[in-house]
Design an enzyme around this catalytic site. Structure first.
Site, short mmCIF file in Angstrom:
data_model
loop_
_atom_site.label_atom_id
_atom_site.label_comp_id
_atom_site.label_asym_id
_atom_site.label_seq_id
_atom_site.Cartn_x
_atom_site.Cartn_y
_atom_site.Cartn_z
N LYS A 162 0.55 -1.14 -0.07
CA LYS A 162 0.02 -0.23 -0.10
C LYS A 162 0.84 1.10 -0.11
O LYS A 162 0.70 2.22 -0.99
CB LYS A 162 -0.92 0.06 1.17
CG LYS A 162 -1.81 1.15 1.17
CD LYS A 162 -2.98 1.13 2.44
CE LYS A 162 -2.47 1.81 3.47
NZ LYS A 162 -3.74 1.81 4.69
N GLU A 168 10.40 -5.41 3.74
CA GLU A 168 10.51 -6.57 3.25
C GLU A 168 10.23 -6.79 1.65
O GLU A 168 10.82 -7.30 0.76
CB GLU A 168 9.63 -7.72 3.83
CG GLU A 168 9.71 -7.63 5.43
CD GLU A 168 8.59 -6.96 6.16
OE1 GLU A 168 8.68 -5.78 5.92
OE2 GLU A 168 8.05 -7.56 7.02
N GLY A 223 -4.23 -2.67 4.99
CA GLY A 223 -3.69 -3.85 4.55
C GLY A 223 -4.69 -5.45 4.82
O GLY A 223 -4.73 -6.16 3.75
N ARG A 224 -4.89 -5.56 5.96
CA ARG A 224 -5.50 -6.92 6.24
C ARG A 224 -7.16 -6.93 5.93
O ARG A 224 -7.57 -7.89 6.00
CB ARG A 224 -5.34 -6.91 7.87
CG ARG A 224 -5.89 -6.04 8.71
CD ARG A 224 -5.28 -6.11 10.02
NE ARG A 224 -6.04 -4.99 11.05
CZ ARG A 224 -5.32 -3.82 11.05
NH1 ARG A 224 -4.08 -3.41 10.26
NH2 ARG A 224 -5.78 -2.71 11.87
N GLU A 309 -3.70 -8.08 15.04
CA GLU A 309 -3.17 -6.54 14.44
C GLU A 309 -4.28 -5.45 14.87
O GLU A 309 -4.08 -4.33 15.07
CB GLU A 309 -2.95 -6.62 13.06
CG GLU A 309 -2.07 -5.46 12.59
CD GLU A 309 -1.52 -5.55 11.41
OE1 GLU A 309 -0.08 -5.81 11.27
OE2 GLU A 309 -2.19 -5.46 10.41
N HIS A 340 -4.16 -32.75 17.93
CA HIS A 340 -2.87 -33.38 18.39
C HIS A 340 -1.75 -32.50 18.89
O HIS A 340 -0.67 -32.92 19.16
CB HIS A 340 -2.18 -34.37 17.52
CG HIS A 340 -3.31 -35.39 17.08
ND1 HIS A 340 -3.52 -36.62 17.88
CD2 HIS A 340 -4.27 -35.63 15.86
CE1 HIS A 340 -4.43 -37.31 17.18
NE2 HIS A 340 -4.95 -36.55 16.00
N LYS A 468 10.33 -2.12 13.13
CA LYS A 468 10.77 -1.98 11.84
C LYS A 468 11.86 -0.78 11.80
O LYS A 468 12.92 -0.78 11.06
CB LYS A 468 9.81 -1.50 10.77
CG LYS A 468 8.64 -2.68 10.53
CD LYS A 468 7.59 -2.05 9.63
CE LYS A 468 6.82 -3.34 9.22
NZ LYS A 468 5.71 -2.66 8.28
#
Length: 502
Positions: A162, A168, A223-224, A309, A340, A468
């Site tokens: 965005k 990254e 973003g999410r 978030e 499990h 960051k």
């Protein structure tokens, strides 16, 4: 009006039958007092106060419209950009002419997790039209694997950010551009790049790709919540316009339910109200989400990001007051294998946990007996969590099997499950693009309402920024061998690393 115990909407069925009357009543009371309303999401009301923006992700669904001039203009822009992107995607696939198109998808966080979750689920239903290589981490091995698998002459690189400043994504993009330039030359490399961003000027300034390959998002979409906007291009390339339209249709059906139903009778509202009640009234710190079927293989990471978030805040929405209780920690996985791993904690830990279970009623394959066994496990876990089995019942059973009373007493206590651990059971009628769209919209709306109930801003994520910033400073210190301004703990770690690289 009594709180519903079962809600059917948008191809989903939500069973609230494994909740106590007190929790349901508490949820309804808090929802009734909520000052926000669902329609705020399709208006120009500033909901993301720390960034001074509305929250317009609901408007990015195909067919959505706004309540006022600004939100309506946003909806029209989003739909037009989606149509332009869909046309481009079809052209890109057709131009490949069956030659085996490759996509290198560079994203991080919300520009990757929902797309990857849906790509995994949809791939069970139809074969993707192209090979997608997902690169999110700063892990050179993952990047190398993607570059080895892709043919540069038949590869499109989607740079999905965005802000177009995500560390990254930009680092990986620089590496991929170098790879492309080495094979094709700088000019041809630029023509293989696609930007998905709200910062179109920076995208073109940095990489110089054709303007027709810059697809514009809006800063008002976090973003999410962004899979419905241009950030979801990879799904158009992989599955086509019709499949993505069905995703949007399912989400729109859930939107219509959410917008037209009182919160205490709506599926997202009641989920949010119960989660809030378990955190605030009953002090439960942990939510478990179990999804039954390998088609959901990448859904847990997306749901964890969406919820934590959005809800992991300790400051009120206006920034003026501390918030002492906010969203739960979320653990999530795919059943039956997850039974499990951490289900032992769910059944017998000293502190109870609340749950959400997602299952699909009809199989998406021909093995009906295995599917029924899968559903039996999902229902068995829900019942065991809620009803439990006490030590007395176990002791009677063990003695009946021939164990002595002296041995049966401690053995029964080891086996006892207290029960009383509530869960919402979410049925999807079938596994399809429509139902997946409805499921994601359900969780989006539930997350937003829960944020409102805590009095926090569910649309920002300032907590991820400090790490960051420090990472950039530490990287410089590593390269320059200068530890000034770093904490003593980090300086010691850098000394260790320098010894290893000496």
């Amino acid at each position: 009006m009594p709180t519903p115990t079962t809600i059917d909407t948008a191809g989903l069925r939500l069973e609230f039958t494994r909740h106590g009357a007190q929790a349901l009543a508490t949820a309804r009371t808090t929802l009734a007092a909520l000052p926000h309303r669902p329609a705020d999401l399709i208006s120009d009301i500033v909901l993301n106060g720390s960034e001074g923006r509305p929250a317009w992700h609901t408007l990015s669904r195909l067919g959505a419209s706004g309540l006022d001039a600004a939100s309506q203009a946003a909806a029209e822009f989003l739909h037009a950009e989606h149509a332009r992107m869909a046309d481009w995607a079809e052209s890109a696939v057709q131009d490949a002419d069956g030659a085996g198109l490759h996509i290198i998808h560079l994203g991080a966080g919300g520009s990757e997790t929902p797309m990857l979750a849906l790509h995994t689920a949809l791939s069970v239903l139809q074969s993707p039209r192209c090979a997608v290589h997902w690169v999110a981490n700063l892990d050179g091995a993952t990047l190398d694997a993607a570059l080895r698998a892709a043919d540069p002459a038949r590869t499109w690189v989607l740079i999905n950010s965005k802000s177009f400043r995500t560390q990254e994504v930009m680092r990986n993009a620089d590496a991929v551009v170098r790879w492309l330039s080495g094979h094709l030359g700088a000019e041809a490399a630029r023509r293989r790049l696609v930007a998905l961003t709200a910062n179109a000027d920076l995208a073109q300034e940095r990489f110089g790709m054709p303007a027709t390959q810059v697809f514009r998002a809006l800063p008002e979409i976090g973003g999410r919540f962004s899979v419905w906007s241009v950030h979801g291009l990879v799904l158009l390339l992989a599955f086509g316009r019709e499949t993505v339209a069905r995703l949007h249709a399912g989400a729109r059906a859930m939107d219509e339910h959410f917008l037209s139903t009182p919160l205490d009778a709506s599926a997202p509202g009641l989920m949010a109200g119960l989660s809030h009640a378990y955190r605030v009234r009953f002090g439960l710190p942990l939510l478990s989400i179990g999804l039954y079927g390998d088609a959901f293989g990448h859904m847990p990471l997306y749901l964890q990001q969406l919820l934590m978030e959005s809800l992991g805040k300790s400051t009120s929405a206006d920034g003026l007051l501390p918030v002492h209780v906010s969203g739960p920690a979320v653990i999530s996985g795919v059943g039956t294998p997850v039974q499990h791993t951490y289900f032992q904690l769910l059944h017998q830990a000293a502190v109870p946990v609340f749950h959400e279970i997602v299952a699909v009623a009809r199989p998406w394959h021909a093995r009906l007996p295995e599917h029924l066994a899968l559903l039996a496990n999902a229902l068995g876990q829900a019942d065991a969590l809620w009803n439990g089995k006490d030590a007395s019942s176990w002791q009677t059973e063990l003695i009946g099997q021939g164990m002595t009373p002296e041995a049966a007493a401690p053995a029964a206590r080891h086996r006892a499950c207290p029960g009383g651990r509530p869960s919402t059971f979410i049925w999807m009628d079938e596994l399809s693009a429509y139902h997946l769209g409805a499921l994601l919209a359900l969780y989006e709306h539930r997350t937003v309402v829960e944020g409102w109930l805590y009095g926090i801003n569910p649309f920002d994520q300032w907590g991820v920024e400090l790490g960051k910033t420090l990472a950039a400073r530490i990287e410089y210190a590593l390269l320059a061998q200068d530890g000034q301004g770093l904490s003593a703990e980090t300086a010691a770690s850098l000394n260790y690393l320098r010894e290893r690289y000496a």
